[in-house]
Design a protein around this motif. Sequence first.
Motif, mmCIF file in Angstrom:
data_model
loop_
_atom_site.group_PDB
_atom_site.id
_atom_site.type_symbol
_atom_site.label_atom_id
_atom_site.label_comp_id
_atom_site.label_asym_id
_atom_site.label_seq_id
_atom_site.Cartn_x
_atom_site.Cartn_y
_atom_site.Cartn_z
ATOM 1 N N GLY A 54 36.152 49.766 31.842
ATOM 2 C CA GLY A 54 34.696 49.605 31.833
ATOM 3 C C GLY A 54 34.232 48.174 31.626
ATOM 4 O O GLY A 54 33.099 47.826 31.964
ATOM 5 N N SER A 55 35.112 47.330 31.091
ATOM 6 C CA SER A 55 34.735 45.926 30.853
ATOM 7 C C SER A 55 34.900 45.052 32.093
ATOM 8 O O SER A 55 34.409 43.929 32.128
ATOM 9 C CB SER A 55 35.577 45.339 29.711
ATOM 10 O OG SER A 55 36.911 45.099 30.124
ATOM 11 N N PHE A 56 35.587 45.562 33.114
ATOM 12 C CA PHE A 56 35.778 44.783 34.339
ATOM 13 C C PHE A 56 34.507 44.829 35.195
ATOM 14 O O PHE A 56 33.856 45.864 35.275
ATOM 15 C CB PHE A 56 36.950 45.326 35.161
ATOM 16 C CG PHE A 56 38.282 45.267 34.468
ATOM 17 C CD1 PHE A 56 38.725 44.093 33.866
ATOM 18 C CD2 PHE A 56 39.102 46.375 34.420
ATOM 19 C CE1 PHE A 56 39.958 44.037 33.236
ATOM 20 C CE2 PHE A 56 40.342 46.334 33.787
ATOM 21 C CZ PHE A 56 40.768 45.159 33.190
ATOM 22 N N PRO A 57 34.160 43.727 35.862
ATOM 23 C CA PRO A 57 32.995 43.734 36.758
ATOM 24 C C PRO A 57 33.182 44.774 37.878
ATOM 25 O O PRO A 57 34.278 44.923 38.417
ATOM 26 C CB PRO A 57 32.982 42.319 37.342
ATOM 27 C CG PRO A 57 33.782 41.493 36.390
ATOM 28 C CD PRO A 57 34.813 42.415 35.810
ATOM 29 N N MET A 58 32.099 45.500 38.176
ATOM 30 C CA MET A 58 32.161 46.554 39.192
ATOM 31 C C MET A 58 31.049 46.384 40.212
ATOM 32 O O MET A 58 29.983 45.889 39.900
ATOM 33 C CB MET A 58 32.015 47.929 38.545
ATOM 34 C CG MET A 58 33.111 48.295 37.613
ATOM 35 S SD MET A 58 32.864 49.958 36.970
ATOM 36 C CE MET A 58 34.136 50.008 35.731
ATOM 37 N N SER A 59 31.339 46.833 41.438
ATOM 38 C CA SER A 59 30.325 46.927 42.488
ATOM 39 C C SER A 59 30.308 48.375 42.949
ATOM 40 O O SER A 59 30.987 49.226 42.377
ATOM 41 C CB SER A 59 30.670 45.990 43.656
ATOM 42 O OG SER A 59 31.804 46.467 44.347
ATOM 43 N N VAL A 60 29.594 48.665 44.002
ATOM 44 C CA VAL A 60 29.521 50.025 44.532
ATOM 45 C C VAL A 60 30.904 50.522 44.948
ATOM 46 O O VAL A 60 31.252 51.681 44.754
ATOM 47 C CB VAL A 60 28.544 50.086 45.733
ATOM 48 C CG1 VAL A 60 28.581 51.428 46.405
ATOM 49 C CG2 VAL A 60 27.136 49.739 45.278
ATOM 50 N N SER A 61 31.730 49.631 45.512
ATOM 51 C CA SER A 61 33.008 50.068 46.069
ATOM 52 C C SER A 61 34.238 49.533 45.355
ATOM 53 O O SER A 61 35.351 49.952 45.666
ATOM 54 C CB SER A 61 33.093 49.646 47.541
ATOM 55 O OG SER A 61 33.084 48.231 47.625
ATOM 56 N N SER A 62 34.075 48.611 44.419
ATOM 57 C CA SER A 62 35.256 47.946 43.861
ATOM 58 C C SER A 62 35.149 47.686 42.370
ATOM 59 O O SER A 62 34.059 47.591 41.819
ATOM 60 C CB SER A 62 35.489 46.612 44.569
ATOM 61 O OG SER A 62 35.737 46.817 45.936
ATOM 62 N N ILE A 63 36.313 47.552 41.739
ATOM 63 C CA ILE A 63 36.430 47.109 40.352
ATOM 64 C C ILE A 63 37.221 45.807 40.398
ATOM 65 O O ILE A 63 38.373 45.786 40.831
ATOM 66 C CB ILE A 63 37.169 48.148 39.484
ATOM 67 C CG1 ILE A 63 36.445 49.486 39.506
ATOM 68 C CG2 ILE A 63 37.323 47.629 38.056
ATOM 69 C CD1 ILE A 63 37.215 50.626 38.855
ATOM 70 N N SER A 64 36.605 44.728 39.970
ATOM 71 C CA SER A 64 37.259 43.410 40.003
ATOM 72 C C SER A 64 38.072 43.235 38.722
ATOM 73 O O SER A 64 37.634 42.598 37.773
ATOM 74 C CB SER A 64 36.222 42.302 40.147
ATOM 75 O OG SER A 64 35.534 42.450 41.360
ATOM 76 N N TRP A 65 39.254 43.809 38.719
ATOM 77 C CA TRP A 65 40.059 43.892 37.497
ATOM 78 C C TRP A 65 40.992 42.715 37.273
ATOM 79 O O TRP A 65 41.572 42.576 36.199
ATOM 80 C CB TRP A 65 40.847 45.194 37.475
ATOM 81 C CG TRP A 65 41.902 45.315 38.532
ATOM 82 C CD1 TRP A 65 41.711 45.599 39.847
ATOM 83 C CD2 TRP A 65 43.299 45.165 38.347
ATOM 84 N NE1 TRP A 65 42.922 45.635 40.498
ATOM 85 C CE2 TRP A 65 43.910 45.383 39.597
ATOM 86 C CE3 TRP A 65 44.114 44.882 37.245
ATOM 87 C CZ2 TRP A 65 45.280 45.305 39.783
ATOM 88 C CZ3 TRP A 65 45.478 44.814 37.426
ATOM 89 C CH2 TRP A 65 46.041 45.031 38.684
ATOM 90 N N HIS A 66 41.170 41.851 38.251
ATOM 91 C CA HIS A 66 42.017 40.676 38.038
ATOM 92 C C HIS A 66 41.431 39.473 38.750
ATOM 93 O O HIS A 66 40.699 39.597 39.721
ATOM 94 C CB HIS A 66 43.460 40.923 38.497
ATOM 95 C CG HIS A 66 43.599 41.144 39.973
ATOM 96 N ND1 HIS A 66 43.815 40.124 40.863
ATOM 97 C CD2 HIS A 66 43.522 42.270 40.716
ATOM 98 C CE1 HIS A 66 43.886 40.617 42.085
ATOM 99 N NE2 HIS A 66 43.708 41.916 42.019
ATOM 100 N N ASN A 67 41.744 38.317 38.203
ATOM 101 C CA ASN A 67 41.325 37.055 38.807
ATOM 102 C C ASN A 67 42.247 35.963 38.306
ATOM 103 O O ASN A 67 43.028 36.172 37.393
ATOM 104 C CB ASN A 67 39.859 36.741 38.479
ATOM 105 C CG ASN A 67 39.574 36.800 37.005
ATOM 106 O OD1 ASN A 67 40.424 36.457 36.195
ATOM 107 N ND2 ASN A 67 38.404 37.252 36.620
ATOM 108 N N GLY A 68 42.180 34.838 38.921
ATOM 109 C CA GLY A 68 43.035 33.743 38.478
ATOM 110 C C GLY A 68 44.408 33.785 39.119
ATOM 111 O O GLY A 68 44.614 34.439 40.135
ATOM 112 N N PRO A 69 45.372 33.112 38.503
ATOM 113 C CA PRO A 69 46.707 32.994 39.089
ATOM 114 C C PRO A 69 47.398 34.342 39.279
ATOM 115 O O PRO A 69 47.327 35.217 38.427
ATOM 116 C CB PRO A 69 47.476 32.149 38.074
ATOM 117 C CG PRO A 69 46.482 31.594 37.142
ATOM 118 C CD PRO A 69 45.257 32.423 37.224
ATOM 119 N N THR A 70 48.065 34.504 40.406
ATOM 120 C CA THR A 70 48.843 35.698 40.736
ATOM 121 C C THR A 70 50.017 35.236 41.582
ATOM 122 O O THR A 70 49.817 34.665 42.651
ATOM 123 C CB THR A 70 47.980 36.702 41.533
ATOM 124 O OG1 THR A 70 46.765 36.934 40.829
ATOM 125 C CG2 THR A 70 48.686 38.020 41.717
#
Length: 120
Positions: A54-70
């Motif tokens: 629930g703390s991850f940014p969400m849109s209608v179709s997605s949950i932006s659960w990761h960012n940065g280096p991968t």
Amino acid sequence: MAPVDFFVSNTGEFVTLDNWNNRGYGAVLVLYRADGKLVRSYKLSDLFTKKEIGSFPMSVSSISWHNGPTYINADQKTFYMSYHEPPDYRELLLNLASGSVRFRASVTTNHCWMLEKVEQ
């Protein structure tokens, strides 16, 4: 579904992240052996609590659960990704041999060093 991102180690292990047009839903982190055999598949609920999801940014179709280096580490044994930004920076590490996941909190501190003038 088609993965949003994928990574291949030098020995052929294959990691996929997310699904196109449904980031954060379904199989979000998947590891395959070099021969294509599934090692492990994770949904967000396998990795995080409901509160964390629930703390991850969400849109209608997605949950932006990761960012940065991968990336796959230089040792070719660990897949690395960040999933929170500073000051709550968090890392997920996926073992490419076993498919096990561990989490790590990192302290990212930027220091500004001042050189002292030494009188001679």
